[in-house]
Design an enzyme around this catalytic site. Sequence first.
Site, PDB file in Angstrom:
ATOM      1  N   ASP A   1       0.849  -1.196   0.000  1.00  0.00           N
ATOM      2  CA  ASP A   1       0.000   0.000   0.000  1.00  0.00           C
ATOM      3  C   ASP A   1       0.887   1.250   0.000  1.00  0.00           C
ATOM      4  OD1 ASP A   1      -2.229   1.546  -0.116  1.00  0.00           O
ATOM      5  OD2 ASP A   1      -2.864   1.245   1.959  1.00  0.00           O
TER       6      ASP A   1
ATOM      7  N   HIS B   1       3.046  10.664   0.599  1.00  0.00           N
ATOM      8  CA  HIS B   1       2.574  12.057   0.716  1.00  0.00           C
ATOM      9  C   HIS B   1       3.790  12.874   1.113  1.00  0.00           C
ATOM     10  CE1 HIS B   1      -1.683  10.916   0.621  1.00  0.00           C
ATOM     11  NE2 HIS B   1      -1.405   9.942   1.462  1.00  0.00           N
TER      12      HIS B   1
HETATM   13  O1  DOR Z   1      -3.596   5.035   3.850  1.00  0.00           O
HETATM   14  C1  DOR Z   1      -4.036   4.993   2.701  1.00  0.00           C
HETATM   15  N1  DOR Z   1      -3.496   5.727   1.722  1.00  0.00           N
HETATM   16  N2  DOR Z   1      -5.084   4.205   2.442  1.00  0.00           N
HETATM   17  C2  DOR Z   1      -5.718   4.274   1.275  1.00  0.00           C
HETATM   18  O2  DOR Z   1      -6.710   3.620   1.119  1.00  0.00           O
HETATM   19  C3  DOR Z   1      -5.258   5.168   0.205  1.00  0.00           C
HETATM   20  C4  DOR Z   1      -3.849   5.523   0.365  1.00  0.00           C
HETATM   21  C5  DOR Z   1      -3.463   6.715  -0.460  1.00  0.00           C
HETATM   22  O3  DOR Z   1      -3.700   6.692  -1.668  1.00  0.00           O
HETATM   23  O4  DOR Z   1      -2.915   7.676   0.089  1.00  0.00           O
HETATM   24 ZN    ZN Z   2      -3.998   1.604  -1.172  1.00  0.00          ZN
END
Ligand code: DOR
Ligand code: ZN
Length: 422
Positions: free
Chosen positions: A312, A316
């Site tokens: 995942d 950011h």
């Molecule tokens: O923590 C997360 N970040 N969960 C998600 O479902 C999406 C992901 C993101 O795209 O930042």
């Molecule tokens: Zn994700």
Amino acid sequence: MPTTLIQNGTIISSEESAKKDLFIKDGIISLKNAEETADRIIDADGLLIFPAFIDCHVHFREPGNTHKADMESESCSALAGGVTTVCEMPNTNPPTVSIQNLKGKVEIASEIPNCDIRFFFGVTEMKHIDQLSDLFTKDEYTELRKRCCGVKVYFDNSTGNQKANEEVVEKLFEIASNLNIPVVAHCEDAEINDASAVLIKETGIQNHSLMRPPKSEIVAIEKALSLVRKYGTRFHVAHLSTAGGLSIIKKAKKEGFSVTCEVAPHHLFLDEGDYVRLGALGKMNPPLRKKEDRQALLEGVNDGTVDCVSTDHAPHTLEEKNAENPLDAPSGVPGVETLIPLLLTAASKNQISYEKIHEVCFVNPNKIFNLRKEEIVEGSKTKIVLIDPNKKVVIHGENLKSKCGWTPFEGMKVMGQIVGVI
Ligand code: DOR
Ligand code: ZN
């Protein structure tokens, strides 16, 4: 093309791992006819050799959010982590909810070296399901559909706000079953999350886990399984985070339903106790859970309930993560480059075997998402990773190649280094 001979390495495979010489000519692997010499000879004594890894859950942010990450930067990060195939999520801008948008991403990806980027189609509205059907049935899309590894649906909002309503979700499970493509779901129940969030009046980051409680995941999985029972859809639970969710999946598997799941390294190696150190750098959806959940998930990996470990990877910027109220910071953490070192570290503590790492980061994602990657066998053209399992490294965000420049595993001592990818 120059020939390469790799001597004395231990090749990890699902059959049996063994020390074997490997000869590469014109990109083709030979195990039987290893010649005595080659243009390049690599002494791999003490090294492990795996087929390059697959991360079946990443967010590379392109197009639309390239200030956070882009396909080129994150592919470099993947490669440094021994990963050369990724499945990328649809919450870009524009989102991957139409054939046209998918084409746009495939075009960018075709220019990226060293990483085979596959894409999940996203569905938030009925019309996206029509697009999905066209993609998987019309002759003109035969090539394009090979780049699409399945469909992703969100049961609650996360980054990119892609929540689909119940009607759309049910239709999707029906159509995806007809098309025989896997549905990957972000399993958090929107109603439970909303009801939990209104009860929280304080700003501390640890409240993030209370605002999206374990029950939310459990109920979401149960609802989805009722659709699997009805339509027989191939269903894959993304980033499973709770012991409760795990036991439901275990039961469903025993009953013979076509359900698979993945866990992320942050849910295996971090827990709610890490909020103190990490602040909003430990904020993701689903959130960090308790130590007992971590323990259960690791057991799930070893007993085969968990099919894949995928990251995942959701970068950011630090600036975004440093929001005044940490609960307002975006959710998500990077992970593609630290996946294998973290698992090798678990292996060094006898918590997981090398063969299991190969299974959850290659064999199973390859099968579930029909990625058509080859093992290290006679005549294959697969990329291989050389790993030194005894090399100690300290993880530092500034040394990682992801554009975001930070990691929730900062300062962690790991055992195992990627020596190279061939
Ligand atoms: O923590 C997360 N970040 N969960 C998600 O479902 C999406 C992901 C993101 O795209 O930042
Ligand atoms: Zn994700």
